[in-house]
Design a protein around this motif. Sequence first.
Motif, PDB file in Angstrom:
ATOM      1  N   ILE A   6     -42.679  -1.550  60.881  1.00  0.00           N
ATOM      2  CA  ILE A   6     -40.985  -1.690  60.601  1.00  0.00           C
ATOM      3  C   ILE A   6     -41.442  -2.381  58.547  1.00  0.00           C
ATOM      4  O   ILE A   6     -41.458  -2.203  58.213  1.00  0.00           O
ATOM      5  N   LEU A   7     -41.341  -3.534  58.771  1.00  0.00           N
ATOM      6  CA  LEU A   7     -42.003  -4.150  57.525  1.00  0.00           C
ATOM      7  C   LEU A   7     -42.647  -4.105  56.510  1.00  0.00           C
ATOM      8  O   LEU A   7     -42.281  -3.143  55.566  1.00  0.00           O
ATOM      9  N   GLY A   8     -43.362  -3.002  57.117  1.00  0.00           N
ATOM     10  CA  GLY A   8     -44.566  -2.487  56.159  1.00  0.00           C
ATOM     11  C   GLY A   8     -43.774  -1.193  55.798  1.00  0.00           C
ATOM     12  O   GLY A   8     -44.624  -1.207  54.207  1.00  0.00           O
ATOM     13  N   ALA A   9     -43.967  -0.552  56.323  1.00  0.00           N
ATOM     14  CA  ALA A   9     -42.788   0.612  55.901  1.00  0.00           C
ATOM     15  C   ALA A   9     -41.655   0.221  54.819  1.00  0.00           C
ATOM     16  O   ALA A   9     -41.567   1.541  54.250  1.00  0.00           O
ATOM     17  N   ALA A  10     -41.443  -0.676  55.486  1.00  0.00           N
ATOM     18  CA  ALA A  10     -39.949  -1.033  54.478  1.00  0.00           C
ATOM     19  C   ALA A  10     -40.965  -1.094  52.957  1.00  0.00           C
ATOM     20  O   ALA A  10     -39.390  -1.444  52.186  1.00  0.00           O
ATOM     21  N   ALA A  11     -41.593  -2.216  52.967  1.00  0.00           N
ATOM     22  CA  ALA A  11     -42.155  -2.071  51.741  1.00  0.00           C
ATOM     23  C   ALA A  11     -42.848  -1.123  51.114  1.00  0.00           C
ATOM     24  O   ALA A  11     -42.466  -1.319  49.569  1.00  0.00           O
ATOM     25  N   LEU A  12     -43.612  -0.277  51.626  1.00  0.00           N
ATOM     26  CA  LEU A  12     -43.812   0.504  50.808  1.00  0.00           C
ATOM     27  C   LEU A  12     -42.529   1.300  50.480  1.00  0.00           C
ATOM     28  O   LEU A  12     -42.189   2.289  49.403  1.00  0.00           O
ATOM     29  N   GLY A  13     -41.298   1.734  50.951  1.00  0.00           N
ATOM     30  CA  GLY A  13     -40.448   2.288  50.938  1.00  0.00           C
ATOM     31  C   GLY A  13     -39.609   2.075  49.432  1.00  0.00           C
ATOM     32  O   GLY A  13     -39.209   2.429  48.846  1.00  0.00           O
ATOM     33  N   ALA A  14     -39.803   0.485  49.837  1.00  0.00           N
ATOM     34  CA  ALA A  14     -38.824  -0.373  48.641  1.00  0.00           C
ATOM     35  C   ALA A  14     -40.031  -0.135  47.010  1.00  0.00           C
ATOM     36  O   ALA A  14     -39.992  -0.245  46.013  1.00  0.00           O
ATOM     37  N   ILE A  15     -42.078  -0.371  47.195  1.00  0.00           N
ATOM     38  CA  ILE A  15     -42.618   0.227  46.749  1.00  0.00           C
ATOM     39  C   ILE A  15     -41.997   1.227  45.523  1.00  0.00           C
ATOM     40  O   ILE A  15     -42.504   1.962  44.762  1.00  0.00           O
ATOM     41  N   ALA A  16     -42.237   2.545  46.058  1.00  0.00           N
ATOM     42  CA  ALA A  16     -41.801   3.714  45.395  1.00  0.00           C
ATOM     43  C   ALA A  16     -40.534   4.162  44.926  1.00  0.00           C
ATOM     44  O   ALA A  16     -40.642   4.340  44.396  1.00  0.00           O
ATOM     45  N   LEU A  17     -39.503   2.949  45.477  1.00  0.00           N
ATOM     46  CA  LEU A  17     -38.091   3.551  45.076  1.00  0.00           C
ATOM     47  C   LEU A  17     -38.456   2.230  43.720  1.00  0.00           C
ATOM     48  O   LEU A  17     -37.906   3.122  42.703  1.00  0.00           O
ATOM     49  N   PHE A  18     -38.983   1.450  43.669  1.00  0.00           N
ATOM     50  CA  PHE A  18     -38.923   0.976  42.025  1.00  0.00           C
ATOM     51  C   PHE A  18     -40.317   0.831  41.482  1.00  0.00           C
ATOM     52  O   PHE A  18     -40.214   0.349  40.032  1.00  0.00           O
ATOM     53  N   ARG A  19     -41.361   2.026  41.494  1.00  0.00           N
ATOM     54  CA  ARG A  19     -42.049   1.974  40.668  1.00  0.00           C
ATOM     55  C   ARG A  19     -41.079   3.530  39.694  1.00  0.00           C
ATOM     56  O   ARG A  19     -40.377   4.266  39.917  1.00  0.00           O
ATOM     57  N   LYS A  20     -42.440   3.158  38.501  1.00  0.00           N
ATOM     58  CA  LYS A  20     -41.890   4.273  36.963  1.00  0.00           C
ATOM     59  C   LYS A  20     -42.002   5.094  36.982  1.00  0.00           C
ATOM     60  O   LYS A  20     -43.748   5.229  37.646  1.00  0.00           O
ATOM     61  N   PRO A  21     -41.755   6.429  37.005  1.00  0.00           N
ATOM     62  CA  PRO A  21     -42.001   7.660  37.307  1.00  0.00           C
ATOM     63  C   PRO A  21     -42.995   7.722  36.174  1.00  0.00           C
ATOM     64  O   PRO A  21     -43.322   7.405  34.887  1.00  0.00           O
ATOM     65  N   ARG A  22     -44.213   8.386  36.635  1.00  0.00           N
ATOM     66  CA  ARG A  22     -45.191   9.042  35.517  1.00  0.00           C
ATOM     67  C   ARG A  22     -44.496   9.930  34.769  1.00  0.00           C
ATOM     68  O   ARG A  22     -44.310  10.959  35.086  1.00  0.00           O
ATOM     69  N   THR A  23     -45.551  10.087  33.341  1.00  0.00           N
ATOM     70  CA  THR A  23     -45.576  10.835  32.841  1.00  0.00           C
ATOM     71  C   THR A  23     -45.836  11.373  31.941  1.00  0.00           C
ATOM     72  O   THR A  23     -47.090  11.142  32.335  1.00  0.00           O
TER      73      THR A  23
END
Length: 65
Positions: A6-23
């Motif tokens: 659960i903690l791993g999934a939450a961490a991956l979700g947080a990374i996906a939310l705050f990652r800068k989108p590629r141009t």
Amino acid sequence: MITRLILGAAALGAIALFRKPRTPEPELPVRDAGPSQMRNPPPTWDRTDEAIDESFPASDPPGTY
């Protein structure tokens, strides 16, 4: 074990939310094959020249292969 998942999934979700989108990379212009599309066409043009010109990128084999 489940807590770690659960903690791993939450961490991956947080990374996906705050990652800068590629141009997207700009597309480079590519000319059509054939001597009529060249700036300085060669004085002679044969089937081999045509096959080489049509095989861009180099990973594509010519149609007459």
